[in-house]
Design a protein around this motif. Structure first.
Motif: not given
Length: 151
Positions: A55-62, A69-70, A95-108, A126-129
């Motif tokens: 929750g909150g903000e997902v950016d390069m700082a966070s 953690i993921v 950065a949210a897309l980077e997080l999701l791609m990391l999770a996607y690759n690790a899960a794969g 972001l996902l749609e755009l």
């Protein structure tokens, strides 16, 4: 501040961040607006399933803390399904897309089912755009994701 708990059972703002376009219903950001506190919560609803809620903000700082953690949770023994809940994210940079791609690759790599709960705000936009929406198995709510999760 990051809160991390592990429990069993469009446009530039001028500071270089790329943000998803804002919808009319989104609260307006003003120059003096206080940024939303980042929260990360980890739960294990049942054996083999981890739920990471952000929750909150997902950016390069966070991003470094969230990805750590993921990454740690996706390397857990006997993990079959991981749910990444981003429905409470109020601000998402690329950065949210980077997080999701990391999770996607690790899960794969681990052959773990990955379910994403993007919510209705900036993460979904972001996902749609970017056209990445089709890449992820998504659920509208955590409850729906839990029903889709493999037992």
């Amino acid at each position: 501040m990051i809160v991390s708990r592990s429990m069993p059972a469009e446009a530039s703002r001028g500071d270089g961040d790329i943000v998803a376009p804002r919808a009319a219903a989104d609260p307006a950001l003003s120059a003096g607006a206080r940024r939303t506190e980042l929260t990360v919560r980890v739960q294990w609803p049942w054996r083999g399933l981890v739920l990471v809620s952000v929750g909150g903000e997902v950016d390069m700082a966070s991003l470094p803390r969230i990805t750590e953690i993921v990454r740690q949770r996706l390397t857990a023994a006997r993990l079959r399904t991981a749910i990444v809940d981003l429905s409470q994210v109020g601000f998402a940079s690329s950065a949210a897309l980077e997080l999701l791609m990391l999770a996607y690759n690790a899960a794969g790599r681990r052959e773990v089912q990955l379910l994403v709960v993007p919510g209705t705000g900036p993460v979904r936009r972001l996902l749609e755009l970017t056209g990445l929406s089709a890449l992820f198995e998504q659920a509208d709510t955590v409850e729906e994701a839990l029903q889709l999760a493999s037992h």
